[in-house]
Scaffold this motif. Structure first.
Motif, mmCIF file in Angstrom:
data_model
loop_
_atom_site.group_PDB
_atom_site.id
_atom_site.type_symbol
_atom_site.label_atom_id
_atom_site.label_comp_id
_atom_site.label_asym_id
_atom_site.label_seq_id
_atom_site.Cartn_x
_atom_site.Cartn_y
_atom_site.Cartn_z
ATOM 1 N N GLU A 261 0.825 -1.215 0.000
ATOM 2 C CA GLU A 261 0.000 0.000 0.000
ATOM 3 C C GLU A 261 0.855 1.259 0.000
ATOM 4 N N LEU A 262 1.992 1.226 0.673
ATOM 5 C CA LEU A 262 2.876 2.389 0.678
ATOM 6 C C LEU A 262 3.507 2.596 -0.697
ATOM 7 N N ALA A 263 3.864 1.501 -1.375
ATOM 8 C CA ALA A 263 4.588 1.621 -2.644
ATOM 9 C C ALA A 263 3.676 1.940 -3.821
ATOM 10 N N TYR A 264 2.459 1.444 -3.787
ATOM 11 C CA TYR A 264 1.558 1.608 -4.929
ATOM 12 C C TYR A 264 1.023 3.037 -4.998
ATOM 13 N N THR A 265 0.894 3.563 -6.205
ATOM 14 C CA THR A 265 0.228 4.849 -6.422
ATOM 15 C C THR A 265 -0.750 4.697 -7.570
ATOM 16 N N GLU A 266 -1.877 5.397 -7.473
ATOM 17 C CA GLU A 266 -2.878 5.342 -8.538
ATOM 18 C C GLU A 266 -2.342 5.930 -9.840
ATOM 19 N N CYS A 267 -1.514 6.944 -9.726
ATOM 20 C CA CYS A 267 -0.948 7.589 -10.910
ATOM 21 C C CYS A 267 0.211 6.741 -11.453
ATOM 22 N N ASP A 268 0.102 6.308 -12.691
ATOM 23 C CA ASP A 268 1.142 5.506 -13.322
ATOM 24 C C ASP A 268 1.925 6.382 -14.293
ATOM 25 N N THR A 269 3.164 6.649 -13.947
ATOM 26 C CA THR A 269 4.009 7.513 -14.781
ATOM 27 C C THR A 269 4.748 6.732 -15.855
ATOM 28 N N GLY A 270 4.541 5.414 -15.905
ATOM 29 C CA GLY A 270 5.201 4.597 -16.908
ATOM 30 C C GLY A 270 6.554 4.097 -16.437
ATOM 31 N N PRO A 271 7.143 3.143 -17.184
ATOM 32 C CA PRO A 271 8.423 2.554 -16.779
ATOM 33 C C PRO A 271 9.546 3.592 -16.735
ATOM 34 N N GLY A 272 10.489 3.363 -15.814
ATOM 35 C CA GLY A 272 11.649 4.223 -15.735
ATOM 36 C C GLY A 272 12.709 3.809 -16.738
ATOM 37 N N THR A 273 13.896 4.343 -16.550
ATOM 38 C CA THR A 273 14.990 4.075 -17.485
ATOM 39 C C THR A 273 16.227 3.507 -16.802
ATOM 40 N N ASP A 274 16.175 3.329 -15.482
ATOM 41 C CA ASP A 274 17.352 2.919 -14.729
ATOM 42 C C ASP A 274 17.264 1.452 -14.299
ATOM 43 N N ILE A 275 18.363 0.936 -13.763
ATOM 44 C CA ILE A 275 18.418 -0.418 -13.209
ATOM 45 C C ILE A 275 18.732 -0.313 -11.721
ATOM 46 N N GLY A 276 17.813 -0.730 -10.895
ATOM 47 C CA GLY A 276 18.031 -0.719 -9.450
ATOM 48 C C GLY A 276 18.815 -1.946 -9.022
ATOM 49 N N VAL A 277 19.661 -1.775 -8.008
ATOM 50 C CA VAL A 277 20.526 -2.865 -7.551
ATOM 51 C C VAL A 277 20.601 -2.873 -6.034
ATOM 52 N N CYS A 278 20.452 -4.072 -5.449
ATOM 53 C CA CYS A 278 20.728 -4.276 -4.030
ATOM 54 C C CYS A 278 21.182 -5.714 -3.838
ATOM 55 N N LEU A 279 22.320 -5.896 -3.200
ATOM 56 C CA LEU A 279 22.815 -7.236 -2.889
ATOM 57 C C LEU A 279 22.796 -7.422 -1.383
ATOM 58 N N ARG A 280 22.015 -8.374 -0.905
ATOM 59 C CA ARG A 280 21.943 -8.664 0.527
ATOM 60 C C ARG A 280 23.031 -9.674 0.904
ATOM 61 N N LEU A 281 23.875 -9.279 1.843
ATOM 62 C CA LEU A 281 24.943 -10.148 2.340
ATOM 63 C C LEU A 281 24.846 -10.173 3.855
ATOM 64 N N ALA A 282 24.558 -11.362 4.404
ATOM 65 C CA ALA A 282 24.382 -11.497 5.852
ATOM 66 C C ALA A 282 24.617 -12.950 6.235
ATOM 67 N N ALA A 283 24.652 -13.215 7.544
ATOM 68 C CA ALA A 283 24.839 -14.583 8.010
ATOM 69 C C ALA A 283 23.731 -15.488 7.497
#
Length: 463
Positions: A261-283
């Motif tokens: 619910e926090l992430a969703y928005t009714e207004c759709d601006t269309g796809p972006g142009t970037d590549i998001g990256v996150c690498l989780r490293l943990a025990a």
């Protein structure tokens, strides 16, 4: 499947103030996924009861107030957990997380580090005595970490807070699992205490399992059937775990993750142009150096191929967990966005996700944010725990997730192919993913109607 035994609407008078105690699962408030769920939960409670007292168990009450000025941070050692906030607490709450965060966490570290040093010295002295006087020592059977956690009582602040609450609300997370046994036992013990004192309990947005530890299974079977209502964030593993624990079907509902619910928005601006990256490293999420280098090489190559900017995204800030593993992945790329600042809000992080056309992530809640915005995800896992997280998410969204294993010898080629395919399919899958997000938000609201009913019924009965 939900029965009508909850009594969703009551015409009886209810004059006792509503007082909700939230078990948030992340006491240092340094995980943006948990913060997103907490933000949605507090907003839902406030819409229903503008004047309710909302308490959140935390180690950093000042930081909690900075994020949520209308809520109260309650520590496990509070002597008067529901007391009115002091002038000092109100002052710090007004400063905001960026200022309060370093101060509040510095205070926690001071309390944690010095007792640890004292305990370490005591343990060394005890070992020395045992070495000198072995014949006088009693040999005890070794106790597992799970057994030790199960024996710990409810902390006094938590006990006092729950005893005076209208409802204990156990927030979603992936902590009822073997890899977080201490937290799972702590939550089970808190739930048990609430039930013993006649306080209703609801668990929402839960991601359960893997749960193979016999002691955890035993505790789940003892405690979970006493919970009044449970909503799950996925449909692949959780329902079977609840069934094995003996939880009736009419007390459960599969909704999806509340952070949608926090992430969703009714207004759709269309796809972006970037590549998001996150690498989780943990025990609980090990990644070899070879795999890290492979991810770095591939995402940078694909970003160059599409003339795209790499966006480093951070979910877990505890001990800079995601920063330490993610920033080296993007370092040296042709175009790199600034990483989000520390103590950013979940909403601000979602805005950074929304600029992406594709997300490559080992962090579950970043995938939740991306899919809610209609962005396809390449998910990176090294454990069954994360396999279950991402597969459950894929099932709830009806696709949009490509799961890769970080120990796969063909990781490089598979990651490149998956990222390219996600890029090319971004327009096609967007509408379907957003529609599934809307449906899960609807189910989440349905779940909270049962939460509201439990609290209303409790304050009528205890008036």
């Amino acid at each position: 499947m939900i029965d009508n035994h909850f009594g969703l609407h009551s015409d009886e008078p209810a004059t006792r103030p509503v007082r909700i105690l939230i078990e948030s699962s992340e006491y240092w408030l340094r995980n943006n996924g948990d913060l997103a769920m907490l933000e949605v939960t507090i907003a839902r409670l406030r819409r229903r009861w503008p004047d309710a007292q909302i308490g959140v168990l935390t180690d950093v009450p000042l930081l909690l107030r900075a994020y949520h000025p209308t809520a109260k941070g309650i520590t496990v050692l509070s002597t008067d957990p529901w007391a009115e906030p002091t002038v000092a607490e109100d002052f710090f709450a007004a400063l905001g997380p960026h200022i309060v965060g370093p101060i509040a966490l510095g205070m926690v570290r001071f309390r944690v580090w010095f007792p640890q040093k004292a305990r370490g010295l005591r343990r060394r002295l005890e070992r020395l005595v045992r070495a000198r006087l072995p014949s006088e020592q009693t040999v005890e059977a070794p106790v597992s970490a799970s057994e030790a956690a199960a024996r710990r009582p409810v902390h006094p602040g938590s006990a006092a807070a729950v005893e005076k609450a209208s409802l204990l609300l156990v927030l979603g997370g992936g902590y009822i699992t073997d890899s977080d046994a201490a937290q799972a036992h702590r939550v089970f013990t808190l739930i048990e205490h609430a039930c013993d004192h006649g306080v209703p309990v609801a668990m929402v947005g839960q991601g359960l399992g893997p749960l193979d530890d016999p002691l955890l299974q035993k505790r789940a079977a003892e405690v979970m059937p006493r919970v009044d209502f449970v909503s799950l964030r996925e449909n692949l593993r959780g329902p079977a775990i609840l069934e094995r624990a003996g939880v009736p079907d009419d007390r459960t509902l599969v909704t999806g993750d509340d952070a949608i619910e926090l992430a969703y928005t009714e207004c759709d601006t269309g796809p972006g142009t970037d590549i998001g990256v996150c690498l989780r490293l943990a025990a609980y999420a090990p990644v070899s150096e070879i795999a890290r280098n492979t991810v770095r090489r591939v995402v940078q190559a694909v970003a160059t191929e599409y003339s795209s900017t790499l966006v480093p995204l951070i979910i877990a800030e505890y001990r800079s967990q995601d920063r330490r593993s993610t920033l080296p992945i993007v370092r040296g790329a042709d175009s790199v966005a600034e990483p989000p600042p520390r103590y950013t809000s979940p909403g601000q992080l979602v805005e950074q996700v929304s600029r992406c056309r594709v997300l490559v992530t080992g962090a579950y809640h970043l995938a939740v944010f991306a899919l809610s915005r209609g962005i396809p995800v390449v998910a990176l896992s090294s454990t069954r725990y994360y396999d279950d997280k991402f597969r459950g998410l894929e099932d709830m969204f009806g696709g949009g997730v490509t799961l890769l294993h970080l120990d796969d010898p063909a990781l490089g080629s598979k990651l490149a192919d998956a990222t390219r395919a996600s890029w090319q399919q971004a327009d096609e899958v967007r509408g379907r993913l957003r529609a599934r997000a809307r449906e899960q938000i609807r189910l989440g609201h349905m779940a909270f109607e049962h939460v509201f009913a439990l609290a209303e019924r409790a304050r009528v009965e205890n008036h």
